[in-house]
Write a protein that holds these residues in place. Structure first.
Motif, PDB file in Angstrom:
ATOM      1  N   GLY A  13       0.973  -0.726  -0.277  1.00 42.67           N
ATOM      2  CA  GLY A  13       0.113  -0.016  -0.297  1.00 42.67           C
ATOM      3  C   GLY A  13       0.872   1.071  -0.184  1.00 42.67           C
ATOM      4  N   TYR A  14       0.295   2.173   0.225  1.00 45.07           N
ATOM      5  CA  TYR A  14       1.138   3.141   0.146  1.00 45.07           C
ATOM      6  C   TYR A  14       2.185   3.331   1.223  1.00 45.07           C
ATOM      7  CZ  TYR A  14      -3.523   5.714  -1.619  1.00 45.07           C
ATOM      8  OH  TYR A  14      -3.971   5.379  -2.278  1.00 45.07           O
ATOM      9  N   ALA A  15       2.540   3.046   2.561  1.00 44.66           N
ATOM     10  CA  ALA A  15       3.277   2.435   3.190  1.00 44.66           C
ATOM     11  C   ALA A  15       4.405   2.540   3.089  1.00 44.66           C
ATOM     12  CB  ALA A  15       3.295   2.244   4.742  1.00 44.66           C
ATOM     13  N   GLY A  16       4.209   0.279   2.124  1.00 47.83           N
ATOM     14  CA  GLY A  16       4.494  -0.259   1.254  1.00 47.83           C
ATOM     15  C   GLY A  16       5.946   0.337   0.704  1.00 47.83           C
ATOM     16  N   VAL A  17       5.590   0.769  -0.274  1.00 47.62           N
ATOM     17  CA  VAL A  17       5.642   1.547  -2.005  1.00 47.62           C
ATOM     18  C   VAL A  17       6.587   2.057  -1.074  1.00 47.62           C
ATOM     19  CG1 VAL A  17       5.203   2.329  -3.556  1.00 47.62           C
ATOM     20  CG2 VAL A  17       3.586   0.159  -3.474  1.00 47.62           C
ATOM     21  N   MET A  18       5.784   3.490  -0.644  1.00 43.64           N
ATOM     22  CA  MET A  18       7.199   4.431   0.085  1.00 43.64           C
ATOM     23  C   MET A  18       7.971   4.095   0.410  1.00 43.64           C
ATOM     24  SD  MET A  18       7.648   7.797  -0.555  1.00 43.64           S
ATOM     25  CE  MET A  18       6.123   8.631  -0.084  1.00 43.64           C
ATOM     26  N   ALA A  19       8.342   2.741   1.142  1.00 46.03           N
ATOM     27  CA  ALA A  19       9.403   2.334   2.302  1.00 46.03           C
ATOM     28  C   ALA A  19      10.285   1.789   0.943  1.00 46.03           C
ATOM     29  CB  ALA A  19       8.808   1.676   3.490  1.00 46.03           C
ATOM     30  N   ALA A  20       9.132   0.791   0.196  1.00 50.15           N
ATOM     31  CA  ALA A  20      10.506   0.382  -0.774  1.00 50.15           C
ATOM     32  C   ALA A  20      11.585   0.897  -1.634  1.00 50.15           C
ATOM     33  CB  ALA A  20       9.507  -0.491  -1.400  1.00 50.15           C
ATOM     34  N   ASN A  21      10.654   1.695  -2.623  1.00 50.02           N
ATOM     35  CA  ASN A  21      10.986   2.981  -3.052  1.00 50.02           C
ATOM     36  C   ASN A  21      12.540   3.443  -2.837  1.00 50.02           C
ATOM     37  OD1 ASN A  21       9.652   2.396  -5.167  1.00 50.02           O
ATOM     38  ND2 ASN A  21       8.261   4.180  -5.039  1.00 50.02           N
ATOM     39  N   ARG A  22      11.756   4.165  -1.074  1.00 44.83           N
ATOM     40  CA  ARG A  22      13.400   5.017  -0.673  1.00 44.83           C
ATOM     41  C   ARG A  22      14.108   4.000  -0.428  1.00 44.83           C
ATOM     42  NH1 ARG A  22      11.965   9.727   1.599  1.00 44.83           N
ATOM     43  NH2 ARG A  22      12.850  10.761   3.121  1.00 44.83           N
ATOM     44  N   LEU A  23      14.102   2.531  -0.591  1.00 47.43           N
ATOM     45  CA  LEU A  23      14.812   2.103  -0.167  1.00 47.43           C
ATOM     46  C   LEU A  23      16.295   1.600  -1.286  1.00 47.43           C
ATOM     47  CD1 LEU A  23      13.566  -1.418   1.542  1.00 47.43           C
ATOM     48  CD2 LEU A  23      15.187   0.294   3.021  1.00 47.43           C
ATOM     49  N   THR A  24      16.116   1.934  -2.061  1.00 43.45           N
ATOM     50  CA  THR A  24      16.760   1.777  -3.323  1.00 43.45           C
ATOM     51  C   THR A  24      17.316   2.748  -3.377  1.00 43.45           C
ATOM     52  OG1 THR A  24      15.199   2.901  -4.896  1.00 43.45           O
ATOM     53  CG2 THR A  24      14.905   0.966  -4.734  1.00 43.45           C
ATOM     54  N   GLN A  25      17.650   3.723  -2.424  1.00 40.44           N
ATOM     55  CA  GLN A  25      19.034   4.692  -2.361  1.00 40.44           C
ATOM     56  C   GLN A  25      20.369   4.282  -2.531  1.00 40.44           C
ATOM     57  OE1 GLN A  25      18.256   8.356   0.588  1.00 40.44           O
ATOM     58  NE2 GLN A  25      16.596   6.794   0.810  1.00 40.44           N
ATOM     59  N   ARG A  26      20.498   3.218  -2.315  1.00 39.43           N
ATOM     60  CA  ARG A  26      21.844   2.381  -1.741  1.00 39.43           C
ATOM     61  C   ARG A  26      22.086   1.084  -3.024  1.00 39.43           C
ATOM     62  NH1 ARG A  26      24.494   2.149   3.756  1.00 39.43           N
ATOM     63  NH2 ARG A  26      25.237   0.669   2.523  1.00 39.43           N
ATOM     64  N   ASP A  27      22.659   1.242  -3.259  1.00 32.24           N
ATOM     65  CA  ASP A  27      23.020  -0.073  -4.419  1.00 32.24           C
ATOM     66  C   ASP A  27      23.494  -1.460  -3.591  1.00 32.24           C
ATOM     67  OD1 ASP A  27      22.775   1.372  -6.708  1.00 32.24           O
ATOM     68  OD2 ASP A  27      25.256   1.990  -6.458  1.00 32.24           O
ATOM     69  N   ASP A  28      23.866  -1.521  -2.347  1.00 32.95           N
ATOM     70  CA  ASP A  28      23.936  -2.699  -1.903  1.00 32.95           C
ATOM     71  C   ASP A  28      22.930  -3.208  -0.845  1.00 32.95           C
ATOM     72  OD1 ASP A  28      24.187  -0.651  -0.010  1.00 32.95           O
ATOM     73  OD2 ASP A  28      25.777  -1.529   0.962  1.00 32.95           O
ATOM     74  N   VAL A  29      21.148  -2.806  -1.420  1.00 34.40           N
ATOM     75  CA  VAL A  29      20.226  -3.155  -0.360  1.00 34.40           C
ATOM     76  C   VAL A  29      19.385  -3.828  -1.878  1.00 34.40           C
ATOM     77  CG1 VAL A  29      18.577  -2.304   0.681  1.00 34.40           C
ATOM     78  CG2 VAL A  29      20.513  -1.658   0.887  1.00 34.40           C
ATOM     79  N   THR A  30      19.211  -4.701  -1.687  1.00 36.48           N
ATOM     80  CA  THR A  30      18.065  -5.584  -2.369  1.00 36.48           C
ATOM     81  C   THR A  30      16.098  -5.714  -1.587  1.00 36.48           C
ATOM     82  OG1 THR A  30      19.687  -6.949  -3.617  1.00 36.48           O
ATOM     83  CG2 THR A  30      17.547  -7.659  -4.259  1.00 36.48           C
ATOM     84  N   VAL A  31      15.567  -5.028  -2.634  1.00 34.05           N
ATOM     85  CA  VAL A  31      14.349  -5.070  -1.875  1.00 34.05           C
ATOM     86  C   VAL A  31      13.503  -5.610  -2.414  1.00 34.05           C
ATOM     87  CG1 VAL A  31      12.422  -2.902  -1.427  1.00 34.05           C
ATOM     88  CG2 VAL A  31      14.980  -2.549  -1.519  1.00 34.05           C
ATOM     89  N   THR A  32      12.801  -6.690  -1.575  1.00 38.05           N
ATOM     90  CA  THR A  32      11.578  -7.700  -2.283  1.00 38.05           C
ATOM     91  C   THR A  32      10.132  -6.946  -1.525  1.00 38.05           C
ATOM     92  OG1 THR A  32      13.234  -9.628  -2.376  1.00 38.05           O
ATOM     93  CG2 THR A  32      10.712  -9.717  -2.153  1.00 38.05           C
ATOM     94  N   LEU A  33       9.522  -6.576  -2.635  1.00 40.26           N
ATOM     95  CA  LEU A  33       8.133  -6.201  -1.704  1.00 40.26           C
ATOM     96  C   LEU A  33       6.726  -7.426  -1.811  1.00 40.26           C
ATOM     97  CD1 LEU A  33       6.282  -3.570  -0.984  1.00 40.26           C
ATOM     98  CD2 LEU A  33       5.476  -3.580  -3.644  1.00 40.26           C
TER      99      LEU A  33
END
Length: 398
Positions: A13-33
């Motif tokens: 939802g709004y919280a999860g998508v915002m969090a997932a997108n913001r986490l992509t600031q770092r190249d060494d972080v892999t994000v799974t939604l």
């Protein structure tokens, strides 16, 4: 932390998508939604879906950052010790950090017959089902909307504007958040649309049957379709996973939004209860809390101490059909001002707020870390007061 960091976000939802997108600031972080459906649901527009003026869905390709992996499935259990989640379709997904953003819905568990005979509207599937029921019902059918909050008001107005015969049962005050001046404006607009508003202490639903709604004063209202927007409930995933929750089932966290049980689990949105003092349910708060949850995780990855959450509420928007709305301005402590904007100007502002609730996600996907929000000091005052009144509970507050 060295090497690649796996972050799982539960809830799209709004919280999860915002969090997932913001986490992509770092190249060494892999994000799974992980989300149970393949499309983003614009919950602010579910009443429009019921009324037929909007589909209330957006393709995830439009709102998710390119680096986010989407898994369409339901998480059935969080194994905090093993740092993994179990999926309904089988298998597990491991994580280094988990963001818990499972959202919320309405609840009818205390009212006899509501689960069997009333139609909720809090999810995409529920709203679509209700739309089908309304399409099959006669145009003259008696409709009852239960709940005098924003969703109830918006749904009643949307349907009445189409010429439907609607009764809005508030179970208390109409629009309890609104300033009395704005409440009177909303009441007049509903009356012009033909909505019968029942408020006050006697207007509480005590039972729902197939064709009627019973009130606390003994009245029985004929109701061919009863729509349920009252109450608050969250998925029980946290409790089923052995994590501590508040009385409503929200995950208990400190002020950085970190679980009181596990620093690898961070919560965001309606399913978070920081210091057992949750924020008001809203898409605006969900987006801001999602961003802060991501910042907490990123701080920990960087070996830094996360900051406490700081958020104020500038306004609340309530639509009154397609041609009017209330844009209620608020003080920083989230209490309504005398100042509000109504009518067509209010409707334009309401539409802008709906559009921007999605645009903020798109902007964060394109430029992670860019989302900002207004701050306030009322929460710190409340926490200081709580520390003085209940020292034992204050131990959970970061």
């Amino acid at each position: 932390m060295s090497g690649n960091t796996e972050v799982v976000v539960v809830g799209g939802g709004y919280a999860g998508v915002m969090a997932a997108n913001r986490l992509t600031q770092r190249d060494d972080v892999t994000v799974t939604l992980i989300n149970p459906r393949p499309t983003f649901v614009a919950r602010l527009r579910l009443h429009q879906l019921v009324g037929g003026s909007h589909g209330a869905v957006v393709d995830y390709r439009e709102v998710l950052a390119e680096g986010v992996r989407l898994v369409v499935d339901t998480v059935t259990r969080i194994d905090a010790a093993g740092r993994s989640v179990t999926l309904a379709e089988g298998g597990t997904v491991g994580y280094d950090y988990l963001i818990y953003a499972v959202g919320s819905g309405s609840t009818d568990r205390r009212v006899p017959g509501a689960a069997e005979f009333a139609y909720p509207i809090a999810t995409l599937e529920a709203a679509r089902r209700l739309r089908s029921v309304l399409d099959a019902a006669p145009a003259t059918a008696a409709l009852t909307v239960v709940g005098g909050g924003p969703t109830g008001i918006e749904t009643a107005a949307e349907l009445a504007e189409q010429g439907r015969r609607v009764t809005l049962v508030c179970g208390g005050v109409l629009g309890p958040y609104l300033h009395p001046r704005a409440r009177r404006t909303a009441s007049r607009r509903l009356a012009r649309l033909g909505v019968t508003v029942l408020d006050g202490p006697d207007a509480e639903v005590t039972a729902v049957t197939r064709d009627a709604v019973r009130l606390g004063d003994g009245r029985e209202l004929p109701s061919e379709v009863t729509i349920w927007t009252a109450g608050f409930g969250v998925p029980d995933l946290a409790a089923r996973s052995g994590l501590r929750t508040d009385a409503a089932g929200r995950l208990l966290t400190d002020e950085t939004l970190t679980s009181v049980d596990d620093e690898r689990i961070v919560a965001a949105g309606d399913s978070a209860a920081p210091s057992d003092l949750p924020f008001r349910m809203s898409a605006y708060a969900a987006g801001c809390l999602g961003a802060h949850a991501a910042d907490t995780v990123l701080a920990r990855i960087a070996g830094e101490h996360p900051a406490p959450v700081d958020l104020s509420f500038p306004a609340m928007c309530i639509s009154l059909g397609r041609r009017a709305a209330i844009f209620q301005l608020a003080h920083k402590d989230d209490t309504a001002m005398r100042l509000y904007i109504g009518g067509r100007a209010g409707a334009k502002l309401k539409e802008l707020s709906c559009e921007y609730s999605v645009k903020h996600l798109v902007d964060e996907a394109r430029k992670p870390g860019s989302h900002t929000w207004p701050k306030g000091d009322k929460r710190r005052q409340l926490l200081r007061a709580r520390r003085g009144q209940a020292p034992a509970a204050a131990g959970r507050i970061a």
